[in-house]
Write an enzyme that holds these catalytic residues in place. Structure first.
Site, PDB file in Angstrom:
ATOM      1  N   GLU A 198     -20.390  87.076 -20.420  1.00  0.00           N
ATOM      2  CA  GLU A 198     -20.215  85.642 -20.677  1.00  0.00           C
ATOM      3  C   GLU A 198     -20.739  84.862 -19.483  1.00  0.00           C
ATOM      4  O   GLU A 198     -20.439  85.202 -18.336  1.00  0.00           O
ATOM      5  CB  GLU A 198     -18.735  85.264 -20.857  1.00  0.00           C
ATOM      6  CG  GLU A 198     -18.129  85.699 -22.150  1.00  0.00           C
ATOM      7  CD  GLU A 198     -16.703  85.185 -22.336  1.00  0.00           C
ATOM      8  OE1 GLU A 198     -16.379  84.085 -21.844  1.00  0.00           O
ATOM      9  OE2 GLU A 198     -15.915  85.904 -22.962  1.00  0.00           O
TER      10      GLU A 198
ATOM     11  N   GLU B  22     -11.186  89.694 -20.870  1.00  0.00           N
ATOM     12  CA  GLU B  22     -10.588  89.012 -19.707  1.00  0.00           C
ATOM     13  C   GLU B  22      -9.125  89.413 -19.505  1.00  0.00           C
ATOM     14  O   GLU B  22      -8.211  88.587 -19.602  1.00  0.00           O
ATOM     15  CB  GLU B  22     -10.698  87.493 -19.860  1.00  0.00           C
ATOM     16  CG  GLU B  22     -12.129  87.024 -19.902  1.00  0.00           C
ATOM     17  CD  GLU B  22     -12.292  85.507 -19.871  1.00  0.00           C
ATOM     18  OE1 GLU B  22     -13.319  85.040 -19.388  1.00  0.00           O
ATOM     19  OE2 GLU B  22     -11.393  84.792 -20.332  1.00  0.00           O
TER      20      GLU B  22
HETATM   21  C1  BG6 Z   1     -13.678  82.787 -21.608  1.00  0.00           C
HETATM   22  C2  BG6 Z   1     -13.340  83.340 -22.949  1.00  0.00           C
HETATM   23  O1  BG6 Z   1     -12.486  82.591 -20.980  1.00  0.00           O
HETATM   24  O2  BG6 Z   1     -14.322  81.558 -21.518  1.00  0.00           O
HETATM   25  C3  BG6 Z   1     -13.989  82.670 -24.116  1.00  0.00           C
HETATM   26  O3  BG6 Z   1     -13.506  84.726 -23.001  1.00  0.00           O
HETATM   27  C4  BG6 Z   1     -14.093  81.183 -23.850  1.00  0.00           C
HETATM   28  O4  BG6 Z   1     -13.245  82.975 -25.261  1.00  0.00           O
HETATM   29  C5  BG6 Z   1     -14.972  80.988 -22.629  1.00  0.00           C
HETATM   30  O5  BG6 Z   1     -14.539  80.443 -24.927  1.00  0.00           O
HETATM   31  C6  BG6 Z   1     -15.300  79.554 -22.288  1.00  0.00           C
HETATM   32  O6  BG6 Z   1     -14.128  78.803 -22.185  1.00  0.00           O
HETATM   33  P1  BG6 Z   1     -13.924  77.470 -23.025  1.00  0.00           P
HETATM   34  O7  BG6 Z   1     -12.556  77.035 -22.700  1.00  0.00           O
HETATM   35  O8  BG6 Z   1     -14.970  76.524 -22.558  1.00  0.00           O
HETATM   36  O9  BG6 Z   1     -14.098  77.856 -24.437  1.00  0.00           O
END
Ligand code: BG6
Length: 477
Positions: A375, A184
């Site tokens: 993701e 990211e």
């Molecule tokens: C992304 C990241 O921003 O979102 C992850 O690459 C992160 O590391 C994921 O865990 C989800 O966000 P959060 O704040 O729910 O963990």
């Protein structure tokens, strides 16, 4: 209710994703050095620290630091990979902790114990027919590089990263072919401490500093891409963006223009990684703001000649832009205007499955390079029932509706997509909040926000559901 689809082309890389700092723990084991992510506590100060607004460079009394032990994948990795294999994973996205390889970041020689740790993991994946997809840096920067050099604001980091990448590409040649340079990368413009080890001092120009650091990461990313291709011509290197299209709040031209500007803010860095040069809109905007990009001799050629092979991204929600100040929704670090047409998660993240198809189309139209969704998922509270089972129908529903749109983007829109790794395939520490309670996994881990629990792994209902999705190559959702 389950859905039937046409499925996906053979060879599609189904899997799950994690990041070292959110699951490994073992922060002081195997010769590992300290990183920024270790000293980010759970609790009310976390956000200001992540954003580089509150200086917090050491462990302090009165705080709990969830990354120190996380879910202790440092010792449980074999068992965890076996569970991924049982679900039928074709790929597993994980990151390498830089400080396991170079504990301080600027040593002459790497730490053999750290290299061996990941070698064993990659071999175990291969044994199960799982292709590792490796992020070189997922929000981690050695603390020594922060204290001595100021993190990514310093050009010297490019050289340290180059060394790290060179060592890793050579050591894992033949074991790993899919690589991501920076997780990211656009996060750095919003959250400079977690994304680049940068604290913004009083009176400093945040925009100048973040764009200086971004330039350093862009050059480092291109150098790494060059080396990856030299070491093994089969290597495929991707950029990674926190995606999710901005929609205009209304058809008012000013709202439409606001959405163009906000989308550009997200894309500006991967524009460079994918096209090989800074886009005009960014150059103009930085010029207007009096920001200089610290180009050095040869940078333009490096950026131009070593662009990425594919575009990877995270997608949790779409966003909304308006010229007016309107009510905000929570989101992945940076929130946006609330979309009145969408439901939201327990953490206030808006839920928009069609937005995934829209975002895929935007990215594919813009770059014409293969995509990889690295993701996606629902952070939710899971409560085991009296039999200890976790019936996470809400998660299945979220994933089903998103995967359906993903399959439509491939089959109906012709988007080229290499794979899908849902986020936090095993419960892990939340990057945004530091909580364990915000769970994404198919596998439940017995651990709470304060670090209590047995760390026992339990399959949730979604485990068998995802297993069938993979087995049917997306035909049975
Ligand atoms: C992304 C990241 O921003 O979102 C992850 O690459 C992160 O590391 C994921 O865990 C989800 O966000 P959060 O704040 O729910 O963990």
């Amino acid at each position: 209710m389950s859905i039937k689809t046409q499925g996906l082309p053979e060879g599609f890389l189904w899997g799950g994703a994690t990041a070292a700092n959110q699951c490994e723990g073992g922060f002081d084991k195997g010769g590992r050095g300290l990183a920024n992510v270790d000293v980010i506590p759970w609790g009310p100060d976390r956000r200001a620290i992540v954003l580089g607004k509150k200086k917090h460079l050491d462990f302090e009394d009165g705080y709990y630091y969830p990354a120190k032990e996380a879910i202790d994948m440092y010792t449980h990795w074999k068992e965890d990979i076996a569970l991924f294999a049982e679900m039928g994973f074709k790929t597993y996205r994980l990151s390498i902790a830089w400080t396991r390889i170079f504990p301080k970041g600027d040593e002459a020689e790497p730490n053999e114990e750290g290299l061996k740790f990941y070698e064993d993991i990659f071999k175990e994946c291969k044994k199960h027919g799982i292709e590792p997809l490796v992020t070189l840096t997922h929000f981690d920067c050695p603390m020594h590089l922060i204290k001595e050099y100021g993190g990514w604001r310093n050009r010297k980091l490019v050289g340290f990263y180059e060394k790290f990448a060179t060592v890793v590409f050579n050591r894992y040649k033949g074991l790993v072919t899919y690589w991501l340079t920076f997780n990211e990368i656009n996060m750095l413009l919003h959250a400079p401490f977690i994304a680049a080890g940068i604290f913004i001092e009083d009176g400093e120009n945040k925009k100048q500093i973040t764009h200086t650091a971004a330039h350093h990461q862009l050059v480092a990313s291109s150098i790494a891409t060059k080396i990856a291709h030299e070491v093994d011509k089969n290597n495929k290197v991707g950029c990674m963006v926190a995606a999710g299209d901005y929609y205009p709040f209304s058809c008012k031209p000013a709202d439409v223009f606001a959405s163009i500007l906000e989308n550009r803010e997200n894309f500006c860095l991967i524009d460079v990684q994918s096209r090989g040069y800074y886009p005009n809109y960014l150059l103009k905007q930085l010029e207007r703001d009096g920001i200089t990009i610290p180009f050095e001799d040869g940078d333009k050629e490096i950026l131009k000649n070593h662009t990425v092979d594919f575009i990877s991204f995270s997608y949790y929600a779409s966003r909304v832009s308006s010229e007016e100040e309107l009510g905000k929704a929570e989101g992945n670090i940076f929130g946006s205007v609330k979309n009145p047409h969408l439901k939201e998660s327990e953490w206030g993240w808006q839920i928009d499955p069609l937005g995934l198809r829209i975002t895929m189309n935007t990215l594919y139209d813009r770059y014409q390079k293969p995509l990889f969704i690295v993701e996606n998922g629902l952070g939710a509270v899971d409560t085991p029932n009296e039999n200890g089972e976790i019936i996470d129908d809400y998660r299945i529903e979220y994933l089903r509706s998103h995967i359906k749109e993903m399959i439509d983007a491939v089959n109906l829109d012709g988007v080229e997509l290499w794979g899908y790794t849902s986020w936090g395939c095993i419960d892990l520490v939340s990057a945004g909040t530091g909580e364990m309670k915000k769970r994404y996994g198919y596998i439940y881990v017995d651990r709470d926000n304060e670090g209590n629990g047995t760390l026992k792994r339990t399959k949730k209902k979604s485990f068998d559901w995802y297993k069938e999705v993979i087995a049917s190559n997306g035909k049975n959702l």
